[in-house]
Design a protein around this motif. Structure first.
Motif, PDB file in Angstrom:
ATOM      1  N   ILE A   1       0.805  -1.228   0.000  1.00 26.43           N
ATOM      2  CA  ILE A   1       0.000   0.000   0.000  1.00 26.43           C
ATOM      3  C   ILE A   1       0.839   1.280   0.000  1.00 26.43           C
ATOM      4  O   ILE A   1       0.509   2.223  -0.740  1.00 26.43           O
ATOM      5  N   PRO A   2       1.930   1.364   0.789  1.00 25.17           N
ATOM      6  CA  PRO A   2       2.697   2.628   0.776  1.00 25.17           C
ATOM      7  C   PRO A   2       3.268   2.978  -0.594  1.00 25.17           C
ATOM      8  O   PRO A   2       3.604   4.139  -0.854  1.00 25.17           O
ATOM      9  N   TYR A   3       3.377   2.012  -1.488  1.00 26.72           N
ATOM     10  CA  TYR A   3       4.059   2.226  -2.763  1.00 26.72           C
ATOM     11  C   TYR A   3       3.094   2.270  -3.959  1.00 26.72           C
ATOM     12  O   TYR A   3       3.273   3.093  -4.862  1.00 26.72           O
ATOM     13  N   ILE A   4       2.092   1.383  -3.988  1.00 22.31           N
ATOM     14  CA  ILE A   4       1.173   1.371  -5.138  1.00 22.31           C
ATOM     15  C   ILE A   4      -0.285   1.382  -4.692  1.00 22.31           C
ATOM     16  O   ILE A   4      -1.178   1.170  -5.508  1.00 22.31           O
ATOM     17  N   GLY A   5      -0.534   1.631  -3.415  1.00 21.20           N
ATOM     18  CA  GLY A   5      -1.893   1.553  -2.886  1.00 21.20           C
ATOM     19  C   GLY A   5      -2.870   2.507  -3.530  1.00 21.20           C
ATOM     20  O   GLY A   5      -4.065   2.200  -3.652  1.00 21.20           O
ATOM     21  N   ASP A   6      -2.419   3.690  -3.955  1.00 16.59           N
ATOM     22  CA  ASP A   6      -3.320   4.696  -4.529  1.00 16.59           C
ATOM     23  C   ASP A   6      -3.527   4.526  -6.031  1.00 16.59           C
ATOM     24  O   ASP A   6      -4.332   5.249  -6.625  1.00 16.59           O
ATOM     25  N   MET A   7      -2.824   3.589  -6.650  1.00 17.57           N
ATOM     26  CA  MET A   7      -2.982   3.379  -8.084  1.00 17.57           C
ATOM     27  C   MET A   7      -4.270   2.614  -8.376  1.00 17.57           C
ATOM     28  O   MET A   7      -4.673   1.727  -7.618  1.00 17.57           O
ATOM     29  N   GLN A   8      -4.925   2.961  -9.478  1.00 13.89           N
ATOM     30  CA  GLN A   8      -6.127   2.243  -9.884  1.00 13.89           C
ATOM     31  C   GLN A   8      -5.751   0.866 -10.426  1.00 13.89           C
ATOM     32  O   GLN A   8      -4.787   0.727 -11.182  1.00 13.89           O
ATOM     33  N   MET A   9      -6.518  -0.123 -10.060  1.00 12.99           N
ATOM     34  CA  MET A   9      -6.227  -1.497 -10.471  1.00 12.99           C
ATOM     35  C   MET A   9      -6.129  -1.625 -11.995  1.00 12.99           C
ATOM     36  O   MET A   9      -5.239  -2.288 -12.521  1.00 12.99           O
ATOM     37  N   GLN A  10      -7.068  -0.979 -12.697  1.00 11.85           N
ATOM     38  CA  GLN A  10      -7.128  -1.145 -14.154  1.00 11.85           C
ATOM     39  C   GLN A  10      -6.020  -0.394 -14.880  1.00 11.85           C
ATOM     40  O   GLN A  10      -5.864  -0.560 -16.087  1.00 11.85           O
ATOM     41  N   LYS A  11      -5.267   0.425 -14.166  1.00 13.77           N
ATOM     42  CA  LYS A  11      -4.159   1.149 -14.793  1.00 13.77           C
ATOM     43  C   LYS A  11      -2.808   0.513 -14.484  1.00 13.77           C
ATOM     44  O   LYS A  11      -1.782   0.979 -14.972  1.00 13.77           O
ATOM     45  N   LEU A  12      -2.815  -0.543 -13.688  1.00 13.18           N
ATOM     46  CA  LEU A  12      -1.560  -1.219 -13.331  1.00 13.18           C
ATOM     47  C   LEU A  12      -1.011  -1.986 -14.527  1.00 13.18           C
ATOM     48  O   LEU A  12      -1.743  -2.670 -15.234  1.00 13.18           O
ATOM     49  N   LYS A  13       0.308  -1.881 -14.709  1.00 11.94           N
ATOM     50  CA  LYS A  13       1.013  -2.630 -15.741  1.00 11.94           C
ATOM     51  C   LYS A  13       2.126  -3.447 -15.082  1.00 11.94           C
ATOM     52  O   LYS A  13       2.552  -3.141 -13.971  1.00 11.94           O
ATOM     53  N   PRO A  14       2.615  -4.485 -15.766  1.00 12.33           N
ATOM     54  CA  PRO A  14       3.694  -5.281 -15.182  1.00 12.33           C
ATOM     55  C   PRO A  14       4.907  -4.455 -14.753  1.00 12.33           C
ATOM     56  O   PRO A  14       5.538  -4.760 -13.730  1.00 12.33           O
ATOM     57  N   TYR A  15       5.222  -3.387 -15.509  1.00  6.02           N
ATOM     58  CA  TYR A  15       6.408  -2.612 -15.148  1.00  6.02           C
ATOM     59  C   TYR A  15       6.212  -1.862 -13.830  1.00  6.02           C
ATOM     60  O   TYR A  15       7.190  -1.550 -13.138  1.00  6.02           O
ATOM     61  N   HIS A  16       4.950  -1.573 -13.452  1.00  7.00           N
ATOM     62  CA  HIS A  16       4.705  -0.952 -12.151  1.00  7.00           C
ATOM     63  C   HIS A  16       5.111  -1.902 -11.019  1.00  7.00           C
ATOM     64  O   HIS A  16       5.691  -1.488 -10.008  1.00  7.00           O
ATOM     65  N   LEU A  17       4.828  -3.178 -11.208  1.00  5.19           N
ATOM     66  CA  LEU A  17       5.176  -4.155 -10.180  1.00  5.19           C
ATOM     67  C   LEU A  17       6.667  -4.454 -10.186  1.00  5.19           C
ATOM     68  O   LEU A  17       7.264  -4.696  -9.134  1.00  5.19           O
TER      69      LEU A  17
END
Length: 247
Positions: free
Chosen positions: A95-111
């Protein structure tokens, strides 16, 4: 059907879809060029025709995971410590790192970026989701590859459910998982064991360490021992102990 409308210098794609309750909803998407709008129009019409259209959702990673965790706990009857461990992973490492990102906008490079960031992050940087003030020595102890692997494992499982629930078409979690840390542990020989025991003046500590060495016990198994587990007269006076619980 989807339609393209020019608005000033931009192009809008308008279309109608049905939500989870079967209600018709209108949606607008804006693009800077006509080519982008045309490609999106074709994509929407194709997905609506074959039933693969993804209903727009603004749910964030935090919102999804905090909804998913208790459902998983109830479904699979997690032990309290399992729930707390997974909750800690979500609160402190995701959550501290990607918690505010929308699920449908997540890409593999974000992870992939998340894993890279965690590999440079000190242990205990966050506790119950709150950032901690660490000493210089504490900042030198970084998260292990094994911990990051566990983050990957949890996200992979959670996002598979997001696909089943219709939030995602495909999981953005990378196929390759971070490698676990392999740390060799030094093992005492008999002389080192007796030397260590001889240096212990506290009889309770002496007994705990002695039982650990003799029985190859884990920390929780030693802490879980109670007087009734020890039988000093067992085995013809040699003595026995029983491991049937842990703390």
């Amino acid at each position: 059907m989807a339609y393209i409308t020019k608005r000033g210098s931009s192009y809008g794609v308008r279309y109608t879809y049905q939500d989870e309750q079967g209600k018709n909803c209108n949606k607008w998407e804006s693009f800077s060029t006509k080519e982008e709008a045309t490609n999106r129009k074709k994509q929407i019409e194709h997905e609506l025709a074959n039933g693969t259209f993804l209903i727009p959702s603004t749910i964030t990673v935090k919102e999804f995971l905090m909804e998913w965790l208790p459902k998983q706990c109830n479904k699979h009857k997690w032990a309290p410590q399992t729930y707390q461990s997974n909750l800690g992973t979500v609160q402190n490492l995701i959550i501290p790192y990607i918690g505010d990102m929308q699920m449908q906008k997540l890409k593999p490079y974000h992870l992939e970026d998340l894993y890279s960031t965690l590999s440079k992050t000190p242990c205990g940087q966050y506790l119950e989701g709150k950032k901690q003030v660490l000493s210089e020595k504490q900042q030198q102890r970084l998260l292990s590859g094994t911990t990051i692997h566990e983050v990957h494992r949890l996200l992979r499982t959670a996002f598979q459910y997001a696909v089943e629930w219709g939030i995602l078409i495909k999981s953005p979690v990378p196929v390759d998982s971070p490698k676990k840390s392999i740390q060799e542990r030094a093992i005492w020989d008999a002389d080192e064991m007796w030397a260590a025991l001889a240096s212990m003046e506290d009889p309770i500590l002496h007994l705990a360490v002695h039982l650990t060495l003799v029985g190859a016990l884990r920390e929780g198994e030693v802490a879980g021992l109670t007087p009734e587990d020890l039988d000093f007269e067992g085995a013809d006076g040699t003595g026995t102990f029983r491991i049937n619980k842990c703390m």
